[in-house]
Design a protein around this motif. Structure first.
Motif, PDB file in Angstrom:
ATOM      1  N   LYS A  80      -8.376  30.899  -0.608  1.00  0.00           N
ATOM      2  CA  LYS A  80      -9.477  31.074   0.326  1.00  0.00           C
ATOM      3  C   LYS A  80     -10.214  32.229   1.066  1.00  0.00           C
ATOM      4  CE  LYS A  80      -8.364  26.101   1.806  1.00  0.00           C
ATOM      5  NZ  LYS A  80      -8.047  25.318   2.694  1.00  0.00           N
ATOM      6  N   GLN A  81      -9.044  33.491   1.019  1.00  0.00           N
ATOM      7  CA  GLN A  81      -9.482  34.565   1.753  1.00  0.00           C
ATOM      8  C   GLN A  81      -9.943  35.496   0.741  1.00  0.00           C
ATOM      9  OE1 GLN A  81      -6.065  35.169   4.234  1.00  0.00           O
ATOM     10  NE2 GLN A  81      -6.724  34.042   5.657  1.00  0.00           N
ATOM     11  N   GLN A  82      -9.454  35.640  -0.484  1.00  0.00           N
ATOM     12  CA  GLN A  82      -9.539  36.812  -1.210  1.00  0.00           C
ATOM     13  C   GLN A  82     -10.357  36.714  -2.447  1.00  0.00           C
ATOM     14  OE1 GLN A  82      -5.730  39.293  -1.638  1.00  0.00           O
ATOM     15  NE2 GLN A  82      -5.035  37.305  -1.064  1.00  0.00           N
ATOM     16  N   THR A  83     -11.136  37.495  -2.918  1.00  0.00           N
ATOM     17  CA  THR A  83     -12.112  37.615  -4.141  1.00  0.00           C
ATOM     18  C   THR A  83     -12.025  38.709  -4.868  1.00  0.00           C
ATOM     19  OG1 THR A  83     -13.437  35.891  -2.746  1.00  0.00           O
ATOM     20  CG2 THR A  83     -14.575  37.144  -4.871  1.00  0.00           C
ATOM     21  N   LEU A  84     -12.065  38.561  -6.238  1.00  0.00           N
ATOM     22  CA  LEU A  84     -12.299  39.614  -7.179  1.00  0.00           C
ATOM     23  C   LEU A  84     -13.248  39.476  -7.949  1.00  0.00           C
ATOM     24  CD1 LEU A  84     -10.369  42.295  -8.234  1.00  0.00           C
ATOM     25  CD2 LEU A  84      -9.450  40.509  -9.712  1.00  0.00           C
ATOM     26  N   LEU A 144     -17.965  38.676 -13.485  1.00  0.00           N
ATOM     27  CA  LEU A 144     -17.265  37.475 -13.258  1.00  0.00           C
ATOM     28  C   LEU A 144     -16.541  37.467 -11.990  1.00  0.00           C
ATOM     29  CD1 LEU A 144     -15.347  37.190 -16.678  1.00  0.00           C
ATOM     30  CD2 LEU A 144     -16.961  35.468 -15.745  1.00  0.00           C
ATOM     31  N   GLU A 145     -16.465  36.419 -11.237  1.00  0.00           N
ATOM     32  CA  GLU A 145     -15.677  36.275  -9.897  1.00  0.00           C
ATOM     33  C   GLU A 145     -14.690  35.475  -9.925  1.00  0.00           C
ATOM     34  OE1 GLU A 145     -16.770  34.639  -5.473  1.00  0.00           O
ATOM     35  OE2 GLU A 145     -18.579  35.528  -6.677  1.00  0.00           O
ATOM     36  N   HIS A 146     -13.556  35.732  -9.609  1.00  0.00           N
ATOM     37  CA  HIS A 146     -12.438  35.130  -9.614  1.00  0.00           C
ATOM     38  C   HIS A 146     -11.887  34.931  -8.046  1.00  0.00           C
ATOM     39  CE1 HIS A 146      -8.439  33.419 -10.428  1.00  0.00           C
ATOM     40  NE2 HIS A 146      -7.863  34.367  -9.701  1.00  0.00           N
ATOM     41  N   ARG A 147     -11.780  33.656  -7.532  1.00  0.00           N
ATOM     42  CA  ARG A 147     -11.596  33.261  -6.262  1.00  0.00           C
ATOM     43  C   ARG A 147     -10.080  33.246  -6.165  1.00  0.00           C
ATOM     44  NH1 ARG A 147     -13.127  27.853  -2.814  1.00  0.00           N
ATOM     45  NH2 ARG A 147     -12.535  28.680  -0.697  1.00  0.00           N
ATOM     46  N   VAL A 148      -9.388  34.271  -5.723  1.00  0.00           N
ATOM     47  CA  VAL A 148      -7.705  34.387  -5.643  1.00  0.00           C
ATOM     48  C   VAL A 148      -7.173  33.197  -4.817  1.00  0.00           C
ATOM     49  CG1 VAL A 148      -5.691  35.767  -5.417  1.00  0.00           C
ATOM     50  CG2 VAL A 148      -7.818  36.905  -6.384  1.00  0.00           C
ATOM     51  N   ASP A 205     -23.987  20.080 -14.647  1.00  0.00           N
ATOM     52  CA  ASP A 205     -24.512  20.635 -13.496  1.00  0.00           C
ATOM     53  C   ASP A 205     -23.475  21.942 -12.878  1.00  0.00           C
ATOM     54  OD1 ASP A 205     -26.610  18.975 -12.895  1.00  0.00           O
ATOM     55  OD2 ASP A 205     -25.119  17.491 -11.884  1.00  0.00           O
ATOM     56  N   ASN A 206     -22.829  22.683 -13.929  1.00  0.00           N
ATOM     57  CA  ASN A 206     -21.947  23.594 -13.594  1.00  0.00           C
ATOM     58  C   ASN A 206     -22.758  25.002 -13.796  1.00  0.00           C
ATOM     59  OD1 ASN A 206     -19.547  22.297 -13.326  1.00  0.00           O
ATOM     60  ND2 ASN A 206     -19.257  22.346 -15.352  1.00  0.00           N
ATOM     61  N   ASN A 233     -31.741  34.344 -11.073  1.00  0.00           N
ATOM     62  CA  ASN A 233     -30.508  34.213 -10.957  1.00  0.00           C
ATOM     63  C   ASN A 233     -29.769  33.086 -11.866  1.00  0.00           C
ATOM     64  OD1 ASN A 233     -30.294  36.036  -8.539  1.00  0.00           O
ATOM     65  ND2 ASN A 233     -31.261  34.204  -7.730  1.00  0.00           N
ATOM     66  N   LEU A 234     -28.584  33.532 -12.550  1.00  0.00           N
ATOM     67  CA  LEU A 234     -28.002  32.520 -13.196  1.00  0.00           C
ATOM     68  C   LEU A 234     -26.339  32.500 -12.752  1.00  0.00           C
ATOM     69  CD1 LEU A 234     -28.097  31.453 -17.321  1.00  0.00           C
ATOM     70  CD2 LEU A 234     -25.858  31.906 -15.893  1.00  0.00           C
ATOM     71  N   ASP A 235     -26.070  31.304 -12.314  1.00  0.00           N
ATOM     72  CA  ASP A 235     -24.719  30.935 -11.903  1.00  0.00           C
ATOM     73  C   ASP A 235     -24.048  29.956 -12.687  1.00  0.00           C
ATOM     74  OD1 ASP A 235     -24.415  32.487  -8.994  1.00  0.00           O
ATOM     75  OD2 ASP A 235     -26.422  31.898  -9.249  1.00  0.00           O
ATOM     76  N   HIS A 236     -23.053  30.202 -13.298  1.00  0.00           N
ATOM     77  CA  HIS A 236     -22.111  29.255 -13.996  1.00  0.00           C
ATOM     78  C   HIS A 236     -20.812  29.185 -13.485  1.00  0.00           C
ATOM     79  CE1 HIS A 236     -20.978  26.845 -17.400  1.00  0.00           C
ATOM     80  NE2 HIS A 236     -19.967  27.684 -17.559  1.00  0.00           N
ATOM     81  N   GLN A 237     -20.270  28.121 -13.203  1.00  0.00           N
ATOM     82  CA  GLN A 237     -19.139  27.885 -12.811  1.00  0.00           C
ATOM     83  C   GLN A 237     -18.120  27.159 -13.788  1.00  0.00           C
ATOM     84  OE1 GLN A 237     -18.720  25.416  -9.134  1.00  0.00           O
ATOM     85  NE2 GLN A 237     -16.555  26.128  -8.785  1.00  0.00           N
ATOM     86  N   PHE A 238     -17.278  28.032 -14.367  1.00  0.00           N
ATOM     87  CA  PHE A 238     -16.258  27.780 -15.301  1.00  0.00           C
ATOM     88  C   PHE A 238     -15.090  26.760 -14.878  1.00  0.00           C
ATOM     89  CE2 PHE A 238     -17.750  32.047 -16.361  1.00  0.00           C
ATOM     90  CZ  PHE A 238     -18.216  31.526 -17.911  1.00  0.00           C
ATOM     91  N   SER A 239     -14.741  26.972 -13.504  1.00  0.00           N
ATOM     92  CA  SER A 239     -13.683  26.135 -12.828  1.00  0.00           C
ATOM     93  C   SER A 239     -13.854  26.552 -11.356  1.00  0.00           C
ATOM     94  CB  SER A 239     -12.186  26.519 -13.383  1.00  0.00           C
ATOM     95  OG  SER A 239     -12.114  28.016 -12.914  1.00  0.00           O
ATOM     96  N   ALA A 240     -12.916  25.958 -10.586  1.00  0.00           N
ATOM     97  CA  ALA A 240     -12.988  25.964  -9.149  1.00  0.00           C
ATOM     98  C   ALA A 240     -12.831  27.642  -8.640  1.00  0.00           C
ATOM     99  CB  ALA A 240     -11.948  25.255  -8.514  1.00  0.00           C
ATOM    100  N   ASP A 241     -12.191  28.171  -9.687  1.00  0.00           N
ATOM    101  CA  ASP A 241     -11.715  29.710  -9.346  1.00  0.00           C
ATOM    102  C   ASP A 241     -12.540  30.879 -10.065  1.00  0.00           C
ATOM    103  OD1 ASP A 241      -9.848  28.642  -7.518  1.00  0.00           O
ATOM    104  OD2 ASP A 241      -8.266  28.569  -9.374  1.00  0.00           O
ATOM    105  N   TRP A 242     -13.289  30.410 -11.141  1.00  0.00           N
ATOM    106  CA  TRP A 242     -13.804  31.395 -11.958  1.00  0.00           C
ATOM    107  C   TRP A 242     -15.378  31.182 -12.135  1.00  0.00           C
ATOM    108  CZ3 TRP A 242     -12.028  35.841 -13.726  1.00  0.00           C
ATOM    109  CH2 TRP A 242     -10.688  35.970 -13.851  1.00  0.00           C
ATOM    110  N   THR A 243     -16.146  32.074 -11.758  1.00  0.00           N
ATOM    111  CA  THR A 243     -17.600  31.935 -11.721  1.00  0.00           C
ATOM    112  C   THR A 243     -18.351  33.122 -12.532  1.00  0.00           C
ATOM    113  OG1 THR A 243     -17.634  30.792  -9.687  1.00  0.00           O
ATOM    114  CG2 THR A 243     -19.617  31.754 -10.472  1.00  0.00           C
TER     115      THR A 243
END
Length: 338
Positions: free
Chosen positions: A107-111, A101-105, A29-30, A66-76
């Protein structure tokens, strides 16, 4: 031509469906597959003109997969394909509206790295709402694009939101690298719950100086908005000014500007009424008399968890010293979510 385009679309969907099945089966389910469709069946009339576009016809305004894949809690990873099929036109190619690729730095910052949302257009679209009927002032008048290839950063706090993007400037339909990097910045002050003051700035060449094309100007855009969004109520006004947005490689300079005001209210669960009025000047220097007015009025109903239906009336009027054109449209607009 239509058959080839349809084959491309079907092929893309089969590919993505196959990826989706395998990922959902083996990735715990990732991975999520979803889609969103904007359609309308409407009657279009242009005063004093005859066109094949007139009358009752069906438009496929947008088909997102749309395809959303979550590699980890911080990378999508996010991929979104985009297809249009407007009246009396062939279907578009399959575009990648999102591919990043989205990296959640924290709770407040996203790259985000890749083809991702540009700060201003994404913010305003969420404040105005009703994207399935028409985009907001800037993309509707070709003052800006919704996504672009580059590096995208955002920080959200209780009082402020700031965002910056270093991008190619070529847009998502034909991604390409120009001679320099374009930049977009945005800042939002959350004055009170629901009340925002926002400003945005863009500068670059939009890849218009690529290869042998000369550069005479830089494209610039300034935005300002005051908006309120809380519970079932939306109110807002936006102003946009563009300098040489399409004239980077043209000797004669030009500018454009416009403003938009909107309001909506949810008068009972599942129902809302909305209104919007835009005024734009596409050519402030070369054709200062040219002006375009746009009016939108409607009621929408969230029929099910998957389907929203709106009864909408629109009017567009273009005026100049030599042009006086009016366009009226009324019909049903729908948004499907799966």
């Amino acid at each position: 031509m239509k058959r080839d385009a349809c084959n491309k679309i079907i092929g893309a969907f089969l590919v993505f469906a196959g990826i989706g099945v395998s990922e959902v089966t083996f990735a715990n389910d990732n991975t999520q597959i979803s889609s969103q469709i904007f359609t309308n069946f409407s009657n279009l009339q242009v005063r004093d003109m005859r066109s094949d576009r007139e009358g009752w016809q069906l438009d496929l305004k947008r088909f997102y997969l749309n395809l959303d894949h979550q590699f980890s809690a911080d990378w999508t990873l996010k991929l979104t394909t985009d297809v249009q099929w407007q009246r009396q036109q062939d279907p578009t190619d399959v575009w990648f509206r999102h591919a990043y690729l989205e990296h959640r730095v924290n709770k407040q910052q996203t790259l985000k790295l890749g083809v991702a949302e540009l700060p201003w257009i994404d913010y305003i679209a969420r404040r105005v709402g009703y994207r399935y009927i028409d985009p907001s002032l800037n993309p509707k008048n070709q003052f800006a694009g919704p996504t672009d290839l580059g590096v995208h950063y955002s920080m959200n706090t209780d009082n402020f939101t700031v965002a910056a993007a270093a991008i190619s400037g070529g847009g998502f339909k034909k991604p390409r690298i120009g001679e320099r990097v374009d930049f977009e910045l945005m800042g939002v002050w959350h004055v009170l719950p629901g009340l925002d003051v926002a400003t945005g700035w863009y500068e670059g060449t939009r890849t218009l100086d690529k290869d042998e094309n000369p550069r005479f100007h830089y494209a610039q855009r300034w935005n300002l908005a005051l908006s309120y969004l809380l519970n079932n109520t939306r109110l807002g006004v936006e102003y946009a000014y563009n300098d040489n947005w399409t004239r980077v490689n043209q000797l004669a300079p030009d500018a454009s500007d416009g403003w938009s005001v909107w309001a909506s209210y949810g008068f009972k669960p599942g129902y809302s009424a909305f209104v919007r009025y835009d005024v734009s000047h596409p050519s402030r220097r070369l054709n200062p008399e040219l002006k375009q007015d746009y009016f939108q009025l409607g009621v929408d109903w969230k029929a099910t968890r998957f389907v929203t239906v709106a009864l909408v009336a629109k009017k567009t009027e273009i005026d100049s010293l030599i042009i006086d054109q009016q366009q009226h449209e009324i019909g049903l607009w729908t948004m499907w979510n799966f």
